[in-house]
Design a protein around this motif. Structure first.
Motif, PDB file in Angstrom:
ATOM      1  N   LYS A  76    -101.751 -86.257  39.734  1.00  0.00           N
ATOM      2  CA  LYS A  76    -101.945 -87.282  38.714  1.00  0.00           C
ATOM      3  C   LYS A  76    -100.682 -87.418  37.883  1.00  0.00           C
ATOM      4  O   LYS A  76    -100.035 -86.434  37.546  1.00  0.00           O
ATOM      5  N   ALA A  77    -100.359 -88.636  37.539  1.00  0.00           N
ATOM      6  CA  ALA A  77     -99.194 -88.880  36.691  1.00  0.00           C
ATOM      7  C   ALA A  77     -99.521 -88.465  35.268  1.00  0.00           C
ATOM      8  O   ALA A  77    -100.647 -88.653  34.794  1.00  0.00           O
ATOM      9  N   ASP A  78     -98.558 -87.914  34.581  1.00  0.00           N
ATOM     10  CA  ASP A  78     -98.749 -87.506  33.198  1.00  0.00           C
ATOM     11  C   ASP A  78     -98.721 -88.739  32.319  1.00  0.00           C
ATOM     12  O   ASP A  78     -97.800 -89.549  32.387  1.00  0.00           O
ATOM     13  N   SER A  79     -99.739 -88.887  31.529  1.00  0.00           N
ATOM     14  CA  SER A  79     -99.771 -90.040  30.637  1.00  0.00           C
ATOM     15  C   SER A  79     -99.769 -89.536  29.205  1.00  0.00           C
ATOM     16  O   SER A  79    -100.603 -88.723  28.804  1.00  0.00           O
ATOM     17  N   ALA A  80     -98.823 -90.012  28.431  1.00  0.00           N
ATOM     18  CA  ALA A  80     -98.672 -89.545  27.050  1.00  0.00           C
ATOM     19  C   ALA A  80     -99.823 -90.023  26.176  1.00  0.00           C
ATOM     20  O   ALA A  80    -100.163 -89.388  25.191  1.00  0.00           O
ATOM     21  N   GLY A  81    -100.431 -91.139  26.535  1.00  0.00           N
ATOM     22  CA  GLY A  81    -101.514 -91.701  25.731  1.00  0.00           C
ATOM     23  C   GLY A  81    -102.807 -90.913  25.835  1.00  0.00           C
ATOM     24  O   GLY A  81    -103.600 -90.865  24.899  1.00  0.00           O
ATOM     25  N   GLU A  82    -103.064 -90.294  26.973  1.00  0.00           N
ATOM     26  CA  GLU A  82    -104.305 -89.557  27.166  1.00  0.00           C
ATOM     27  C   GLU A  82    -104.206 -88.181  26.531  1.00  0.00           C
ATOM     28  O   GLU A  82    -103.184 -87.542  26.582  1.00  0.00           O
ATOM     29  N   GLN A  83    -105.291 -87.740  25.950  1.00  0.00           N
ATOM     30  CA  GLN A  83    -105.339 -86.408  25.383  1.00  0.00           C
ATOM     31  C   GLN A  83    -106.555 -85.701  25.960  1.00  0.00           C
ATOM     32  O   GLN A  83    -107.523 -85.432  25.267  1.00  0.00           O
ATOM     33  N   TYR A  92     -96.658 -79.388  16.675  1.00  0.00           N
ATOM     34  CA  TYR A  92     -95.255 -79.270  16.280  1.00  0.00           C
ATOM     35  C   TYR A  92     -95.148 -79.122  14.769  1.00  0.00           C
ATOM     36  O   TYR A  92     -95.959 -79.656  14.011  1.00  0.00           O
ATOM     37  N   ARG A  93     -94.125 -78.410  14.364  1.00  0.00           N
ATOM     38  CA  ARG A  93     -93.747 -78.299  12.962  1.00  0.00           C
ATOM     39  C   ARG A  93     -92.232 -78.441  12.884  1.00  0.00           C
ATOM     40  O   ARG A  93     -91.548 -78.370  13.890  1.00  0.00           O
ATOM     41  N   ILE A  94     -91.737 -78.602  11.675  1.00  0.00           N
ATOM     42  CA  ILE A  94     -90.300 -78.706  11.478  1.00  0.00           C
ATOM     43  C   ILE A  94     -89.819 -77.410  10.848  1.00  0.00           C
ATOM     44  O   ILE A  94     -90.321 -76.997   9.802  1.00  0.00           O
ATOM     45  N   GLN A  95     -88.858 -76.762  11.499  1.00  0.00           N
ATOM     46  CA  GLN A  95     -88.287 -75.533  10.959  1.00  0.00           C
ATOM     47  C   GLN A  95     -87.134 -75.905  10.051  1.00  0.00           C
ATOM     48  O   GLN A  95     -86.208 -76.605  10.448  1.00  0.00           O
ATOM     49  N   ILE A  96     -87.207 -75.424   8.789  1.00  0.00           N
ATOM     50  CA  ILE A  96     -86.130 -75.729   7.841  1.00  0.00           C
ATOM     51  C   ILE A  96     -85.293 -74.508   7.493  1.00  0.00           C
ATOM     52  O   ILE A  96     -84.226 -74.649   6.891  1.00  0.00           O
ATOM     53  N   ARG A 146     -95.183 -85.389  18.983  1.00  0.00           N
ATOM     54  CA  ARG A 146     -93.791 -85.012  18.728  1.00  0.00           C
ATOM     55  C   ARG A 146     -93.005 -86.129  18.054  1.00  0.00           C
ATOM     56  O   ARG A 146     -92.142 -85.873  17.217  1.00  0.00           O
ATOM     57  N   GLU A 147     -93.282 -87.370  18.385  1.00  0.00           N
ATOM     58  CA  GLU A 147     -92.549 -88.484  17.788  1.00  0.00           C
ATOM     59  C   GLU A 147     -92.775 -88.542  16.281  1.00  0.00           C
ATOM     60  O   GLU A 147     -91.857 -88.833  15.513  1.00  0.00           O
ATOM     61  N   GLN A 148     -93.985 -88.240  15.835  1.00  0.00           N
ATOM     62  CA  GLN A 148     -94.250 -88.196  14.390  1.00  0.00           C
ATOM     63  C   GLN A 148     -93.449 -87.069  13.742  1.00  0.00           C
ATOM     64  O   GLN A 148     -92.886 -87.237  12.662  1.00  0.00           O
ATOM     65  N   ALA A 149     -93.407 -85.917  14.404  1.00  0.00           N
ATOM     66  CA  ALA A 149     -92.629 -84.790  13.890  1.00  0.00           C
ATOM     67  C   ALA A 149     -91.147 -85.158  13.821  1.00  0.00           C
ATOM     68  O   ALA A 149     -90.454 -84.797  12.859  1.00  0.00           O
ATOM     69  N   VAL A 165     -87.360 -79.876  15.034  1.00  0.00           N
ATOM     70  CA  VAL A 165     -88.754 -79.816  15.477  1.00  0.00           C
ATOM     71  C   VAL A 165     -88.943 -78.625  16.408  1.00  0.00           C
ATOM     72  O   VAL A 165     -88.154 -78.420  17.339  1.00  0.00           O
ATOM     73  N   VAL A 166     -90.029 -77.858  16.159  1.00  0.00           N
ATOM     74  CA  VAL A 166     -90.358 -76.709  16.995  1.00  0.00           C
ATOM     75  C   VAL A 166     -91.827 -76.795  17.405  1.00  0.00           C
ATOM     76  O   VAL A 166     -92.655 -77.347  16.680  1.00  0.00           O
ATOM     77  N   HIS A 167     -92.130 -76.237  18.563  1.00  0.00           N
ATOM     78  CA  HIS A 167     -93.517 -76.146  19.023  1.00  0.00           C
ATOM     79  C   HIS A 167     -94.169 -74.998  18.272  1.00  0.00           C
ATOM     80  O   HIS A 167     -93.598 -73.922  18.155  1.00  0.00           O
TER      81      HIS A 167
END
Length: 195
Positions: A76-83, A92-96, A146-149, A165-167
């Protein structure tokens, strides 16, 4: 010192003699020796080369024609829209900051909380201090996309230029809405400059 120079000169002479002896060959070469790559006397070798030339192009194509038995679920192709069956704590979080000093990590986390409460509109990001040997790390925000992060990271880079950005494991209840937009709060001086 005298003995040392004798030792050096004696060692040099032994190495020189050893080098001369090791360069001497035991057999004489003759120009009448045959070329070992010649195929006149080796009939089986020439037959092999003929067969190799005839089948060379088909040997490289054998992997193209083979059918792989891969289960359909993996095709199956990976679809970013499906969860589908996504872990809500994966995100994700942002490391400062990454430091070995716990006081500095706590200070930066508190400083970020105060700064973001008064400066950022659209999302109230929390700061988290964690220890992963040998460093204390300050991560901010909770994002499943990730795009929001990345957008939030670009916004806070003005104050924290080393933010990235870090996982990480996140708090699903603190995730911003998919339609959330991040911006700086408009202050009175900013509004006066626009007028």
């Amino acid at each position: 010192m005298k003995h040392f120079s004798r030792y050096i000169s004696f060692s040099f002479v032994i190495l020189l003699v050893f080098g001369i002896i090791s360069c001497k060959t035991t057999e004489q070469t003759t120009p009448e020796q045959e070329d070992p790559t010649g195929t006149d006397r080796d009939e089986p070798l020439s037959e092999f080369l003929v067969v190799l030339d005839e089948t060379r192009s088909s040997l490289s194509d054998v992997y193209l024609s083979q059918k792989q038995d891969i289960p359909d679920i993996y095709l199956k192709a990976d679809s970013a829209g499906e969860q589908v069956n996504r872990n809500p704590y994966d995100g994700y979080r942002i490391q400062i900051l990454s430091t070995r000093n716990v006081e500095q990590a706590d200070s930066v986390a508190n400083s970020f909380r105060m700064w973001s409460d008064s400066t950022i509109a659209g999302y109230e990001a929390d700061a988290y201090v964690s220890f992963r040997q040998p460093h204390f790390k300050v991560h901010v925000g909770d994002f499943q996309i990730r795009e929001q992060a990345n957008k939030f990271s670009r916004l806070i880079k003005k104050r924290y230029p080393n933010a990235w950005v870090v996982h990480d494991r996140i708090e699903p209840s603190d995730v911003p809405a998919d339609t959330a937009t991040f911006s700086f709060v408009e202050t009175d001086t900013t509004a006066a400059k626009q007028d």
